[in-house]
Design a protein around this motif. Structure first.
Motif, PDB file in Angstrom:
ATOM      1  N   CYS A  47       0.903  -1.231   0.111  1.00  0.00           N
ATOM      2  CA  CYS A  47       0.108  -0.033  -0.109  1.00  0.00           C
ATOM      3  C   CYS A  47       1.019   1.287   0.149  1.00  0.00           C
ATOM      4  O   CYS A  47       0.573   2.098  -0.724  1.00  0.00           O
ATOM      5  CB  CYS A  47      -1.058  -0.184   1.319  1.00  0.00           C
ATOM      6  N   ILE A  50       2.343   1.860  -3.438  1.00  0.00           N
ATOM      7  CA  ILE A  50       1.460   2.214  -4.539  1.00  0.00           C
ATOM      8  C   ILE A  50       1.049   3.625  -4.228  1.00  0.00           C
ATOM      9  O   ILE A  50       1.015   4.550  -4.998  1.00  0.00           O
ATOM     10  CB  ILE A  50       0.191   1.361  -4.198  1.00  0.00           C
ATOM     11  N   LEU A  51       1.162   4.179  -2.779  1.00  0.00           N
ATOM     12  CA  LEU A  51       1.153   5.672  -2.510  1.00  0.00           C
ATOM     13  C   LEU A  51       2.356   6.390  -3.077  1.00  0.00           C
ATOM     14  O   LEU A  51       2.167   7.302  -3.297  1.00  0.00           O
ATOM     15  CB  LEU A  51       0.971   5.908  -0.940  1.00  0.00           C
ATOM     16  N   ILE A 101      -5.023   1.686  -4.652  1.00  0.00           N
ATOM     17  CA  ILE A 101      -4.755   1.315  -3.287  1.00  0.00           C
ATOM     18  C   ILE A 101      -5.746  -0.129  -2.968  1.00  0.00           C
ATOM     19  O   ILE A 101      -5.167  -1.252  -2.280  1.00  0.00           O
ATOM     20  CB  ILE A 101      -5.301   2.354  -2.064  1.00  0.00           C
ATOM     21  N   ALA A 105      -4.269  -3.828  -2.417  1.00  0.00           N
ATOM     22  CA  ALA A 105      -4.548  -4.384  -1.036  1.00  0.00           C
ATOM     23  C   ALA A 105      -5.178  -5.768  -1.219  1.00  0.00           C
ATOM     24  O   ALA A 105      -4.835  -6.888  -0.364  1.00  0.00           O
ATOM     25  CB  ALA A 105      -5.329  -3.761  -0.370  1.00  0.00           C
TER      26      ALA A 105
END
Length: 359
Positions: A47, A50-51, A101, A105
Motif C-alpha cells: 500500500c 502504491i502511494l 490502493i 490491497a
C-alpha cells in the motif's frame, strides 16, 4: 495393573508427528500454519509502495474535487437532484482515487496467504460451533502460553514500529521546523514523503518480525496436530477398514462369486471329479475361446454342489482323479485349458460327445 495404566497413558500421549492424512484433514478444516503478521506486513508494504507511485495522482484528484466543489457545487441550489448529482460525481472521483490502493490491497492479501499456505478454500471455520462459546476454554486461552507469546509479540511490534517512526521523525526534525517558511505544496510533499518512508520502514520491520512469528506458528501447529500411537493405529484401521467388516465383505463377495459360478454349471459340457473332493466344470465353445475353458471349480462342499447341479441339468460327470486335482491347482475360473492338458481333456470331451450322440 499399574503397568497397564502406564502403558495406556503413554499410548495416549501425543508424541508422534502427524500423518499425511491428518495433515490433509486439518487443512480441509482450515487449520494451517499461518502468520497474520505476514499478511499485515505485505499489505502495508504494498500500500505504501502504491502511494509512492500514485501519490501525485491522488493529490491532484483530491485537489480537483475541492476546486470543483468550491467553484461549481457551492453555487448550486440545494435540491434532491443536485444533491444526488454531487454525491454521485464525488463518489466516482473518490473511487477512481482509491481504486489503485484497494486493488493492490486485495493482491497483497492474496499473495501473503498463497505464499504461506497455497490455494485453500474452506467454509469449515465459518460454521457455528457452541464449543467456541465455552467460557472455560476461553479463560484457558487467555492464560495460555500462546497468549503470552502473542503479548510479547505485540510489545515487540509496538517497540519496533515506535522506535522506527520516532527515528525518522527525529532525522527530519530540522526540515519539519522550517515548514512555516514553505508553501502548501512543499509542505504536503514533505509530509507525504516522510509518511511513505515511515510506512515502508515499519512494514519492513513488521515483515522481519513476521518471519519469527511464522516460525513459531509452524512449531505451534505441528505441536497441536501431533498424534498418539493409538491415534495412528486407529487411523490405519479406518483407512484399511475394520477387520470384522472386511471379512464380512469378503465372505459376501465369495458367496456372490459362488452363485455366479453355480449358474454357469448347467451350461458346461462335462464335470471332471476325483470323485469326492474336487469338481471341475468344463465347456468348449469355438465362438468364445479357441480351447475348452473352466466355468466352475470347487472342493469338498462346493464340489458336491457342482455335481448336484450337473446331475440336475443332465451334465455328464466323468471321474478322473489326477486330472481333476491337476486342473484345480493349475487354472482359475474362466481360464482356458493349458496345452499340457489338451490331450486328456479332448479324450474326455470326445467320450461325452459320443455319449450324447454329438459325433
Amino acid at each position: 495393573m499399574q503397568l497397564k495404566l502406564d502403558l495406556q497413558f503413554f499410548a495416549g500421549e501425543k508424541t508422534e508427528k502427524a500423518t499425511p492424512k491428518k495433515r490433509e484433514d486439518s487443512r480441509k478444516k482450515g487449520q494451517v500454519a499461518k502468520s497474520q503478521d505476514i499478511n499485515t506486513a505485505f499489505l502495508l508494504l504494498f500500500c505504501f509502495l502504491i502511494l509512492f507511485v500514485f501519490g501525485s495522482f491522488m493529490k491532484d484528484s483530491l485537489v480537483s474535487i475541492y476546486q470543483h466543489a468550491f467553484t461549481e457545487y457551492i453555487q448550486w441550489d440545494v435540491t434532491e437532484s443536485t444533491v444526488h448529482q454531487v454525491f454521485t460525481e464525488s463518489t466516482i472521483e473518490v473511487a477512481k482515487m482509491l481504486a489503485p490502493i484497494m486493488l493492490i490491497a486485495i493482491i497483497a492479501g492474496l499473495a501473503a496467504n498463497f505464499t504461506q499456505i497455497g490455494f485453500l478454500f474452506t467454509t469449515e471455520p465459518l460454521k457455528f460451533d457452541l464449543k467456541k462459546l465455552d467460557p472455560i476454554k476461553g479463560a484457558k486461552k487467555v492464560f495460555s502460553a500462546r497468549a503470552l507469546v502473542e503479548l510479547v509479540k505485540s510489545l515487540l511490534k509496538i517497540t519496533f514500529i515506535g522506535v522506527i517512526t520516532f527515528s525518522i521523525i527525529w532525522i527530519y526534525k530540522d526540515e519539519m521546523m522550517m515548514l512555516s517558511f514553505k508553501n502548501i505544496d512543499s509542505a504536503l510533499a514533505f509530509f507525504g514523503r516522510v509518511t511513505i518512508i515511515m510506512g515502508i520502514a515499519a512494514a519492513i520491520a513488521l515483515l522481519f518480525l513476521a518471519v519469527f512469528d511464522y516460525t513459531y506458528q509452524r512449531y505451534d501447529f505441528e505441536k497441536n496436530i501431533k498424534m498418539s500411537k493409538q491415534d495412528i493405529k486407529d487411523e490405519h484401521k479406518n483407512m484399511e477398514g475394520d477387520p470384522l467388516i472386511k471379512s464380512k465383505i469378503k465372505e459376501k463377495q465369495r458367496q456372490m462369486a459362488t452363485r455366479r459360478m453355480m449358474s454357469e454349471v448347467p451350461t458346461a459340457d462335462v464335470v471332471i471329479t476325483n470323485p469326492t473332493h474336487f469338481a471341475i466344470a468344463i465347456k468348449y465353445d469355438e465362438e468364445t475361446a479357441s480351447a475348452p475353458y473352466v466355468v466352475a471349480k470347487g472342493v469338498d462342499h462346493t464340489a458336491f454342489r457342482i455335481k448336484e447341479i450337473a446331475k440336475a441339468n443332465d451334465v455328464i460327470t466323468v471321474e478322473n482323479r489326477p486330472l481333476a486335482r491337476a486342473l484345480y491347482d493349475a487354472i482359475e475360473i474362466g481360464d482356458v485349458i493349458p496345452e499340457e492338458f489338451y490331450q486328456a481333456v479332448a479324450e474326455i470331451l470326445a467320450y461325452v460327445y459320443r455319449m450324447e450322440n454329438k459325433v
